[in-house]
Structures are given as C-alpha cells and as structure tokens.
Design a protein around this motif. Structure first.
Motif, PDB file in Angstrom:
ATOM      1  N   THR A   1      48.419  41.168  32.378  1.00  8.40           N
ATOM      2  CA  THR A   1      49.025  41.343  33.709  1.00  8.40           C
ATOM      3  C   THR A   1      48.994  40.047  34.513  1.00  8.40           C
ATOM      4  O   THR A   1      49.716  39.904  35.501  1.00  8.40           O
ATOM      5  CB  THR A   1      48.281  42.439  34.493  1.00  8.40           C
ATOM      6  N   ALA A   2      48.144  39.107  34.076  1.00  4.94           N
ATOM      7  CA  ALA A   2      48.052  37.827  34.790  1.00  4.94           C
ATOM      8  C   ALA A   2      47.659  36.732  33.802  1.00  4.94           C
ATOM      9  O   ALA A   2      46.985  36.976  32.801  1.00  4.94           O
ATOM     10  CB  ALA A   2      47.035  37.916  35.916  1.00  4.94           C
ATOM     11  N   TYR A   3      48.118  35.520  34.100  1.00  9.69           N
ATOM     12  CA  TYR A   3      47.761  34.348  33.298  1.00  9.69           C
ATOM     13  C   TYR A   3      47.296  33.240  34.240  1.00  9.69           C
ATOM     14  O   TYR A   3      47.803  33.099  35.356  1.00  9.69           O
ATOM     15  CB  TYR A   3      48.964  33.832  32.505  1.00  9.69           C
ATOM     16  N   THR A   4      46.350  32.454  33.760  1.00  8.04           N
ATOM     17  CA  THR A   4      45.888  31.282  34.507  1.00  8.04           C
ATOM     18  C   THR A   4      45.691  30.148  33.520  1.00  8.04           C
ATOM     19  O   THR A   4      45.077  30.332  32.465  1.00  8.04           O
ATOM     20  CB  THR A   4      44.560  31.549  35.239  1.00  8.04           C
TER      21      THR A   4
ATOM     22  N   GLU B   1      47.490  31.327  39.518  1.00  7.37           N
ATOM     23  CA  GLU B   1      47.564  32.590  38.789  1.00  7.37           C
ATOM     24  C   GLU B   1      49.029  33.025  38.756  1.00  7.37           C
ATOM     25  O   GLU B   1      49.684  33.105  39.789  1.00  7.37           O
ATOM     26  CB  GLU B   1      46.715  33.645  39.489  1.00  7.37           C
TER      27      GLU B   1
ATOM     28  N   LYS C   1      44.283  34.789  29.666  1.00 10.97           N
ATOM     29  CA  LYS C   1      44.964  36.060  29.970  1.00 10.97           C
ATOM     30  C   LYS C   1      44.199  36.805  31.071  1.00 10.97           C
ATOM     31  O   LYS C   1      43.900  37.994  30.950  1.00 10.97           O
ATOM     32  CB  LYS C   1      45.034  36.939  28.720  1.00 10.97           C
TER      33      LYS C   1
ATOM     34  N   ASN D   1      52.166  35.626  36.594  1.00 13.68           N
ATOM     35  CA  ASN D   1      52.261  36.902  35.886  1.00 13.68           C
ATOM     36  C   ASN D   1      53.356  36.937  34.831  1.00 13.68           C
ATOM     37  O   ASN D   1      53.697  38.006  34.324  1.00 13.68           O
ATOM     38  CB  ASN D   1      52.474  38.058  36.878  1.00 13.68           C
ATOM     39  N   SER D   2      53.915  35.763  34.490  1.00 11.75           N
ATOM     40  CA  SER D   2      54.925  35.726  33.429  1.00 11.75           C
ATOM     41  C   SER D   2      54.860  34.407  32.683  1.00 11.75           C
ATOM     42  O   SER D   2      54.371  33.397  33.211  1.00 11.75           O
ATOM     43  CB  SER D   2      56.325  35.937  34.002  1.00 11.75           C
TER      44      SER D   2
ATOM     45  N   ASN E   1      43.135  36.919  35.546  1.00 13.67           N
ATOM     46  CA  ASN E   1      43.462  36.471  36.899  1.00 13.67           C
ATOM     47  C   ASN E   1      42.536  35.319  37.277  1.00 13.67           C
ATOM     48  O   ASN E   1      41.642  34.943  36.512  1.00 13.67           O
ATOM     49  CB  ASN E   1      43.364  37.629  37.901  1.00 13.67           C
TER      50      ASN E   1
ATOM     51  N   SER F   1      51.646  26.791  36.530  1.00 15.89           N
ATOM     52  CA  SER F   1      50.189  26.869  36.548  1.00 15.89           C
ATOM     53  C   SER F   1      49.583  25.600  35.969  1.00 15.89           C
ATOM     54  O   SER F   1      48.595  25.068  36.490  1.00 15.89           O
ATOM     55  CB  SER F   1      49.714  28.099  35.754  1.00 15.89           C
TER      56      SER F   1
END
Length: 524
Positions: free
Chosen positions: A174-177, A265, A233, A267-268, A235, A275
């Motif tokens: 649901t989130a990537y950083t 952060e 993968k 989300n795609s 937040n 990022s």
C-alpha cells in the motif's frame, strides 16, 4: 570411482570382491562394512559412488541404511544383495531408490551386468548434476547483476514486465519508501579495495534484514556510483524502524557507521523515482562535519552553494607571490566563508572539488605544465569520509595544501628554465642585430618581459650588462673585418653599427688597447 560392500557375512563380501569386474568399470577403491552404522561412517567420509548392501544386518539393517541414503546421500547408487526372496524387502529397496535387487548366491554374470548398468547410470546422473551445478552457479552469479539492472530500471521509470515486480515480491504494497545509502571509500578499503565484495557483503546484510521483515529489497543502483537503494514496501514510519535496524546490524557486523536517507512515501511504482530524488537530495544536503547528528536523514533544507570562482583574483595574487604562506591565509578565509556554524553539506563539497579542479587545470595550462584530471571527483571527496561517516576536513585541507605546494614548486622550476631559455634567446637576438641600435624597450616588447627583469637576468647569466655585451660583439666583429678585409675603418664602423668612426676608434682603443689601424698592422 569407489565402491562399498555392506554385509555382516565376510564370505559374501569376499565373494562380491572376487566376482565383480572392478577394473572394467573404472572402480579403483573398494571398502567394506559389516553393518549399516559402519557403512554410514564410510559414506560420510569417502563418498563411494556404488554401494552393495545386504538387507538383514545387526545394529542398522539394509532398509534403515537405504532410508538414510535416500535422505542424506542420494548421489550414490545402491544394489541390494540378499538371501531373502521377499516382496516386502524388494518393495522397500525400490521405494528408497535401489538400482537393483540381487539374490544370494550371486550369479557372476548378473552381478557384472548390473554393475555395468548402474555405473553407466551414475555417470549419466553425475553429468546432469555437474551441468545443473554449473547452471546454478551461473544463475547465482548473474542474479545480483540482473536484480540491480531491473530494479534500477524501475527507479528510473523504465517500463519493466509485470513479472519482475512479482519476482522480487514487490506487489501488494500500500506504500513504498526509497532508502538511500552511499558506500564510503573506508568501507571499500575494509574489503581490500574490492568494490564488488563490499557491495555484495552490505547487500547480504541489508537483504537478510529486509527478508525477515518482508520489508522489500536492496540493490546496487547502477546509474550512480557508490549507492545502495532500499526499495521498502513500507510507509515512512515503518521504513524508519527498518533503516535503524539495518544501521545497527552494519555497525555490529562491520564496525561501520552509515547514513541512510529516506525519501518521500509514495503509493505507486511510477512515483518511486520521486522518492529516490528526494532521498538523494537528503544525502547531498546533509551536514558531513558532525558525528553526533542523526544518521537517518528524513528532511533537511536546501543549502546555498558558494563558488570558489569568487576567489579568482585572490588565487591569482597568491600564485604570483609564489609562496605557500599566501595560500594558507586564503584557505583559512575560504573555510570561514564556506563553513558556518560547523555546517558543510556534501553537495557543497562536490561543487567545491569540481571548481578546484577547473581552476587547477587553468593554471597548469597557464604555465604550460603537464597535468592529468582525476577520473572521479566524487570519489576524491568520499575518500575523506571516515568509518563514522564524518568528513575529515583537516585531512582534506592538508591534501589541498600539498597539491598547491607541488604546483608552486613546479612553477618555480618552470620559471627558472623558462627565464634561462628566454635570456639565451635574447642573447641570440643581440648577436643577429648587433649592426643596428638595439634598445632595451625593443627587447622587452619583443619577448614580453619587463626591462628590469631582462637587465637583471642577463647580467646573472653572462656577468655583463646588455649594452656592454653589444659593444663586445661589435668590437669582435670589427677585429674580424680588420684582419680579413681591406675595408676602410669608417666603412667597418658603419657596418657594425657606429655612424661616427671617431667614436668607434675611441671605443675600439679602450677595449682592445690599440687603435684599429694599429691592430690591422699588428695582424699582418
């Protein structure tokens, strides 16, 4: 090849040894065991390729031995030899992978036919195992390069197949950083200067931690030297926890302190480059002078970049003095201007180093000195970052002072050689033009050197001033003409640059000691 015969009856073991065609099947070593326990010890130490085994034995019987081999030594080929024509035993033998089932008393022909077939099977299987190992080794070797290439493409927004995301288990997040870690020179030195081993080790440590947390994957970012990217993968909050754990692991295992910057952060997948760029900015703007600052960088301000070019006139004056003392004060002034409140960012350092090389190149060309440009400016900066991830400013300044001192020494040597060469050229010019009036200003303008410098250096070289040297050349030429021609004295005077022959006679007598006519008479 090696063979092992396992039977509690010695005469059976001796019979197999006697009847089998070992040499024809390239079996050079034959071992014996009286039970399954002894057989396992031999198998573990010697790895025999062919095993003959009885089914009924003390301690550990044939069934148990076959079961152990099926679990621990599947490379060996087994031939069961037993006196029991029992379907139960045969089924067990086949279940655990026995190649054949021979009954006692042993038929020699059947024994050798079976041995030939089993040896052939082992060789074919071994060939397959070798090919498989080679392929696996190649795949394992290529995996990191493949991973680095594909994940770098993702960060750079290059389209990749969907299965790549699935292969690296990056879907369903649901989130990537993005986390960014720069590998310092001190880390590479710790591995004998081998960058590949350094990256391999660091990535193993990081990916092991990420695997435990299902946190993503780390890879070598091939677009930029010296960078490891953490594709998390998670937040931002969860990424911070993971980054701190990775830092602790690297510190404990390698004794290295590393800074990790965390980007925005997102989300795609298409936002991953944003990022990364944010994390890169965090790294470049971090203060590299303090050891007690937070090593997880999540936010900082864009720093004003100052230019070394603003000091061009001061640098020129310092070079003209030719003394290192002039640079000591200049370097101190630059340090005061560039570093405020013990703050110096990596971006400023890279900019400073780049301008320093540009200025150095200009001045080396100015003095016609040989030079070579460094291949990696960033690496020159990184070489001064210690294992605590702090920039060693004093060591960097000392390096620059040594480079400048070397430049000044080369300039002095060059000037010495150049001045000597120029004075020699001036001397040749005077000889070629002795017959006319040569002014010092004319020489100065022709050779682009001040009159004072010419006068001083000419006298140092020839121990006589230019006007006296010109007179000596003229009188020498007059002597040659008086000896070898019938020219009148006033004609000779005109030829060597004197319009007044009386003045010429006066000068000639002063230098030679006698008049021109007396000199001619004396030389007849």
């Amino acid at each position: 090849m090696r063979a092992l015969i396992v039977d509690d009856e010695k005469h059976v073991r001796e019979g197999i040894k006697l009847l089998a065609d070992w040499e024809g099947n390239e079996i050079t070593e034959i071992y014996e065991a009286s039970n399954g326990e002894d057989a396992i010890k031999i198998i573990r130490s010697l790895n025999p390729e062919i095993i003959f085994s009885d089914m009924k034995m003390p301690k550990l019987d044939g069934t148990q031995l076959l079961k152990w081999m099926d679990e621990h030594y599947c490379e060996g080929k087994t031939i069961v030899v037993t006196g029991y024509d029992d379907y139960h035993y045969m089924r067990k033998a086949m279940h655990y992978g026995s190649s054949d089932y021979l009954l006692k008393p042993i038929d020699p022909e059947m024994l050798n036919d079976t041995l030939i077939r089993v040896v052939k099977e082992w060789k074919e299987e071994e060939k397959e195992r070798i090919n498989k190992r080679s392929k696996n080794q190649l795949i394992n070797k290529m995996k990191p390069a493949y991973r680095d290439q594909k994940l770098t493409q993702i960060i750079n927004n290059v389209p990749v197949d969907k299965f790549v995301w699935e292969e690296f288990r990056l879907t369903k997040a649901t989130a990537y950083t993005i986390g960014l870690l720069q590998v310092s020179n001190i880390a590479v030195e710790q591995f004998g200067g081998d960058k590949d081993i350094t990256f391999f080790t660091l990535l193993n440590i990081i990916n092991e931690q990420l695997s435990k947390k299902s946190g993503g994957i780390a890879f070598r970012y091939i677009t930029s030297k010296g960078e490891i990217v953490l594709l998390l993968k998670k937040n931002k909050k969860e990424s911070l926890i993971i980054a701190k754990e990775i830092q602790i692991n690297i510190q404990q295992l390698l004794g290295l302190t590393c800074t990790i910057a965390l980007g925005l952060e997102v989300n795609s997948a298409v936002q991953l480059s944003l990022s990364y760029q944010h994390a890169k900015s965090m790294i470049m703007n971090r203060n590299v002078l303090r050891n007690n600052q937070e090593k997880i960088v999540m936010d900082n301000d864009e720093k004003e970049i100052k230019s070394l070019m603003d000091y061009g006139s001061s640098i020129k004056i310092a070079i003209q003095t030719g003394e290192m003392d002039a640079f000591h004060s200049l370097i101190g002034q630059i340090q005061t201007d560039f570093i405020q409140k013990q703050q110096l960012c990596l971006r400023q350092l890279f900019h400073l180093e780049n301008e320093y090389q540009m200025i150095s190149t200009r001045w080396y060309k100015e003095f016609n000195l040989p030079f070579s440009l460094p291949t990696d400016l960033e690496e020159r900066v990184h070489s001064f970052i210690d294992k605590e991830d702090v920039f060693q400013l004093e060591a960097y300044k000392d390096r620059k002072k040594r480079e400048i001192a070397l430049f000044l020494r080369r300039v002095k040597r060059q000037n010495k050689r150049t001045s000597k060469n120029i004075i020699q050229e001036i001397e040749k010019y005077i000889k070629m033009n002795f017959h006319r009036e040569i002014k010092l200003q004319e020489i100065s303008e022709r050779f682009y050197i001040s009159r004072e410098y010419i006068s001083r250096k000419f006298k140092q070289e020839y121990h006589i001033n230019i006007s006296e040297y010109l007179v000596s050349i003229r009188i020498q030429k007059a002597q040659e003409l008086l000896e070898n021609s019938n020219l009148k004295v006033y004609d000779i005077a005109n030829m060597i640059g004197y319009q007044d022959d009386k003045y010429f006679r006066k000068v000639f007598k002063k230098i030679v000691g006698i008049s021109p006519n007396e000199y001619r008479e004396k030389k007849k």
